[in-house]
Scaffold this motif. Sequence first.
Motif, PDB file in Angstrom:
ATOM      1  N   LYS A 273       0.627  -1.206  -0.050  1.00 22.33           N
ATOM      2  CA  LYS A 273       0.061   0.011   0.190  1.00 22.33           C
ATOM      3  C   LYS A 273       1.002   1.300  -0.144  1.00 22.33           C
ATOM      4  N   HIS A 277       0.370   4.165  -2.778  1.00 20.81           N
ATOM      5  CA  HIS A 277       0.136   5.499  -2.415  1.00 20.81           C
ATOM      6  C   HIS A 277       0.977   6.587  -3.369  1.00 20.81           C
ATOM      7  N   ARG A 280      -0.218   6.175  -7.248  1.00 19.81           N
ATOM      8  CA  ARG A 280      -1.607   6.937  -7.454  1.00 19.81           C
ATOM      9  C   ARG A 280      -1.258   8.386  -7.969  1.00 19.81           C
ATOM     10  N   GLU A 287      -4.877   4.561  -7.889  1.00 20.82           N
ATOM     11  CA  GLU A 287      -5.548   5.507  -6.984  1.00 20.82           C
ATOM     12  C   GLU A 287      -6.956   4.707  -6.696  1.00 20.82           C
ATOM     13  N   GLU A 288      -7.715   4.278  -7.674  1.00 18.58           N
ATOM     14  CA  GLU A 288      -8.555   3.165  -7.458  1.00 18.58           C
ATOM     15  C   GLU A 288      -8.158   2.084  -6.572  1.00 18.58           C
ATOM     16  N   TYR A 290      -5.921   1.828  -4.549  1.00 17.50           N
ATOM     17  CA  TYR A 290      -5.437   2.327  -3.000  1.00 17.50           C
ATOM     18  C   TYR A 290      -6.788   2.485  -2.408  1.00 17.50           C
ATOM     19  N   GLN A 291      -7.911   3.179  -2.721  1.00 16.53           N
ATOM     20  CA  GLN A 291      -8.935   3.370  -2.223  1.00 16.53           C
ATOM     21  C   GLN A 291      -9.772   2.143  -1.813  1.00 16.53           C
ATOM     22  N   ARG A 292      -9.572   1.034  -2.870  1.00 17.24           N
ATOM     23  CA  ARG A 292     -10.418  -0.016  -2.513  1.00 17.24           C
ATOM     24  C   ARG A 292      -9.660  -0.962  -1.485  1.00 17.24           C
ATOM     25  N   ARG A 294      -7.224   0.051   0.755  1.00 21.59           N
ATOM     26  CA  ARG A 294      -6.310   0.585   1.994  1.00 21.59           C
ATOM     27  C   ARG A 294      -6.828   0.244   3.439  1.00 21.59           C
TER      28      ARG A 294
END
Length: 318
Positions: A273, A277, A280, A287-288, A290-292, A294
């Motif tokens: 991760k 980070h 992204r 980005e997608e 990481y958000q999914r 994290r």
Amino acid sequence: MLLLAPMEGLLDHILRDVLTQVGGIDRCVSEFIRITDQLLPARVFTRIVPELRQGSRTAAGVPVRAQLLGSDPVCLAENAARLASLAPEGIDLNFGCPAKCVNRHRGGAVLLDEPELIHQIVAAVRRAVPAHIPVSAKMRLGYECESRSLDCAQAIASAGASELVVHGRTKAQGYKPPAFWDRIAPLRAALDIPVVANGEIWTVEDAQRARAESGCEHLMLGRGMVADPGLALAIARPEAPPLAWAALLPLMQRFWAQVRQHVAPRHQAGRLKQWLHYLRRRYPEAEEAYQRLRTVNDPQQLELALFGAAESDWARAA
């Protein structure tokens, strides 16, 4: 020449291996090896710089220079001699680390207030190391201010260093933009050894401006290379196509396989991760992801969620 920076806690031998697979990097510098008051056993050097076991090269064949950090000239020289017995590509000395814990114990950038001591350290290491092994150094523009930057640079060069990397900020400025590449130019003009500009190089355009403002042909890439693994290749070969997400995924899988092998299970998800980070900044797909992911900390769940889709939606999206 493009160098890959040492980044404690991020750019270790695993990430060095993966990033040098892409191409464009001419040499790496390892994370620092802390030297205090004892002669370290060989296993400490090879643990931090395992490339020493394979000719001081990454798997892609890129040379790796081992970096030492400390303030005792005698102890540093003794450890440099032991390190030299492991046949490193070269030995680098750290006068740039801004970390409070390091500076508090008289290492890294705090020494930039003591150019005489810096000269003693470089000279002692140079005398202790066979002539065919290069000794180089990395510094910032200063500790709290830049008033002694030229003194430090000249101390390093006159003590026998063959190359100097200059990060275009003081310790007090940390990593806050901008990097003052133009303030490297007087050091470059005053020295007879190669000077390498470092700091805040995220894009090809940044690299061009860093070269123009610093007067340095050679650059060191750090966070910009972590965020965009194709950056060095894009700088070295502007005609090369950008590194697509689909091409990056196999490298991420290579990274993850080594993380699973070398990193304690409780830290594995964090390592992946951490890189996501940075990625992204360059890749919407990161980005997608990481958000999914994290909040996912189980390594097996993370692996399935990220790489299980590598041949389907993610690959097609790239």
